[in-house]
Structure formats: C-alpha cells, structure tokens
Design a protein around this motif. Structure first.
Motif, PDB file in Angstrom:
ATOM      1  N   ARG A  88      -3.833  15.352  -3.988  1.00  0.00           N
ATOM      2  CA  ARG A  88      -4.772  14.099  -4.424  1.00  0.00           C
ATOM      3  C   ARG A  88      -4.499  13.419  -3.947  1.00  0.00           C
ATOM      4  O   ARG A  88      -3.509  12.513  -3.194  1.00  0.00           O
ATOM      5  N   ALA A  89      -5.291  12.645  -3.379  1.00  0.00           N
ATOM      6  CA  ALA A  89      -5.895  11.158  -2.496  1.00  0.00           C
ATOM      7  C   ALA A  89      -5.641   9.930  -3.952  1.00  0.00           C
ATOM      8  O   ALA A  89      -6.253   9.512  -4.747  1.00  0.00           O
ATOM      9  N   ARG A  90      -5.145   8.866  -2.884  1.00  0.00           N
ATOM     10  CA  ARG A  90      -5.608   7.259  -3.583  1.00  0.00           C
ATOM     11  C   ARG A  90      -5.360   6.067  -2.388  1.00  0.00           C
ATOM     12  O   ARG A  90      -3.883   6.853  -1.342  1.00  0.00           O
ATOM     13  N   THR A  91      -5.918   5.320  -3.035  1.00  0.00           N
ATOM     14  CA  THR A  91      -5.171   3.855  -1.636  1.00  0.00           C
ATOM     15  C   THR A  91      -4.405   3.596  -1.534  1.00  0.00           C
ATOM     16  O   THR A  91      -4.053   3.083  -3.207  1.00  0.00           O
ATOM     17  N   LEU A  92      -3.341   2.982  -0.597  1.00  0.00           N
ATOM     18  CA  LEU A  92      -2.758   2.556  -1.257  1.00  0.00           C
ATOM     19  C   LEU A  92      -3.017   0.641  -0.773  1.00  0.00           C
ATOM     20  O   LEU A  92      -3.701   0.456   0.183  1.00  0.00           O
ATOM     21  N   ASP A  93      -2.611  -0.120  -1.358  1.00  0.00           N
ATOM     22  CA  ASP A  93      -2.579  -1.397  -0.677  1.00  0.00           C
ATOM     23  C   ASP A  93      -0.920  -1.867  -0.990  1.00  0.00           C
ATOM     24  O   ASP A  93       0.046  -1.204  -1.332  1.00  0.00           O
ATOM     25  N   GLY A  94      -0.477  -3.423  -0.743  1.00  0.00           N
ATOM     26  CA  GLY A  94       0.198  -4.104  -0.451  1.00  0.00           C
ATOM     27  C   GLY A  94       1.088  -3.546   0.446  1.00  0.00           C
ATOM     28  O   GLY A  94       1.142  -3.026   1.522  1.00  0.00           O
ATOM     29  N   HIS A  95       2.646  -3.476  -0.219  1.00  0.00           N
ATOM     30  CA  HIS A  95       3.787  -3.414  -0.087  1.00  0.00           C
ATOM     31  C   HIS A  95       3.063  -1.370   0.431  1.00  0.00           C
ATOM     32  O   HIS A  95       3.931  -1.544   1.413  1.00  0.00           O
ATOM     33  N   GLU A  96       2.676  -0.566  -0.185  1.00  0.00           N
ATOM     34  CA  GLU A  96       2.803   0.791   0.697  1.00  0.00           C
ATOM     35  C   GLU A  96       2.132   0.566   1.686  1.00  0.00           C
ATOM     36  O   GLU A  96       2.384   1.572   2.270  1.00  0.00           O
ATOM     37  N   ALA A  97       0.957   0.070   1.255  1.00  0.00           N
ATOM     38  CA  ALA A  97      -0.051  -0.160   3.223  1.00  0.00           C
ATOM     39  C   ALA A  97       0.265  -0.878   4.060  1.00  0.00           C
ATOM     40  O   ALA A  97       0.384   0.206   5.287  1.00  0.00           O
ATOM     41  N   ASP A  98       1.345  -1.067   4.208  1.00  0.00           N
ATOM     42  CA  ASP A  98       2.113  -2.363   4.320  1.00  0.00           C
ATOM     43  C   ASP A  98       3.133  -1.081   5.192  1.00  0.00           C
ATOM     44  O   ASP A  98       3.607  -1.048   6.623  1.00  0.00           O
TER      45      ASP A  98
END
Length: 143
Positions: A88-98
């Motif tokens: 399953r895919a999900r978009t990361l943002d904030g700290h997770e993306a960093d």
C-alpha cells in the motif's frame, strides 16, 4: 528427474536484491485501468520502498487507490532474478518526508519531483530462473 529451473529466493535474498537496485516498475490503478511505469526507488530503514514523483497520473492513481505492486529484475548470462512486492502506497509529508532526504533516490530524468511516496510491503516474493537460452545455439553465423 532434473532440478527445476525455477527456485524461490529467500526473504533475505529478496530484500537484499531490493536494496541493491534502484530501478524497478510500479503498477497502480488509475480509475478502471491498471498502469505500470518505470521508477527510481530506495528502501528505507522501515523496510518501505520510497519513490519521488511529480504531480500527475501516477500520484493521482496512488491517491485514489493505495494498492500497488512493484517489481525489480536482474538478469545475466546464466540466470534471471525477480522480486515482486504487493503493498500500500501513501504520500509522506513533513518530518516523514524529510527523513527520506538521506536515501539514495537518484532520478534518471532531470525533473522536479516534490512528492515522496512510501510503499509498505504486505507481500514479498522472489524467484530465480536458470536460463538455458536454447535460441542462442540455433542462431545463424554472422558472415
């Protein structure tokens, strides 16, 4: 009886193959269609497949339906290896993306890809195929 030309990779070998490569194929749904696209990726410390993507049909498809498949292959003169992931895919943002900034995500095309997507692995299968390539023995000689 001879040994089978197809064997199963261990879970460890499958993960090693995923970590050792950086280019695979992502299959995803977009409305009523299934799409497949080549993609650069890396495996993060949580054992997720991480990709960067631009706005477009791939991101839209992943947002509309998170169920995906991912494949990476290797081939040489004697064998082929293939690992297939379902997840399953999900978009990361904030700290997770960093946190993904340290991953070796190297795009092959110089385009801006601001969206980070992580694929959580639900199922992992790997196979090895011994190649005989009989067609190589029947090729006409070059003049």
């Amino acid at each position: 009886m001879s040994e089978s030309p197809v064997s199963t990779l261990t879970r460890e070998d499958s993960w090693a193959m995923l970590r050792d490569n950086e280019f695979g194929r992502l299959a995803f749904h977009l409305a009523d269609e299934v799409h497949i696209t080549p993609i650069n990726y890396a495996v993060d410390a949580q054992g997720r497949i991480v990709v960067r993507t631009a706005e477009g049909s791939k991101l839209l498809g992943l947002t509309m339906n998170a169920d995906v498949a991912f494949e990476v292959d290797e081939i040489d003169e004697h064998e082929a290896r293939s690992v297939v992931v379902r997840g399953r895919a999900r978009t990361l943002d904030g700290h997770e993306a960093d946190e993904t900034e340290e991953l070796p995500l190297r795009p092959w095309v110089d385009t801006v890809k601001l969206n980070v997507v992580a694929i959580s692995v639900d199922e992992l299968t790997g196979r090895r195929f011994s190649l005989t390539r009989p067609w190589r023995h029947i090729r006409p000689e070059k003049a």
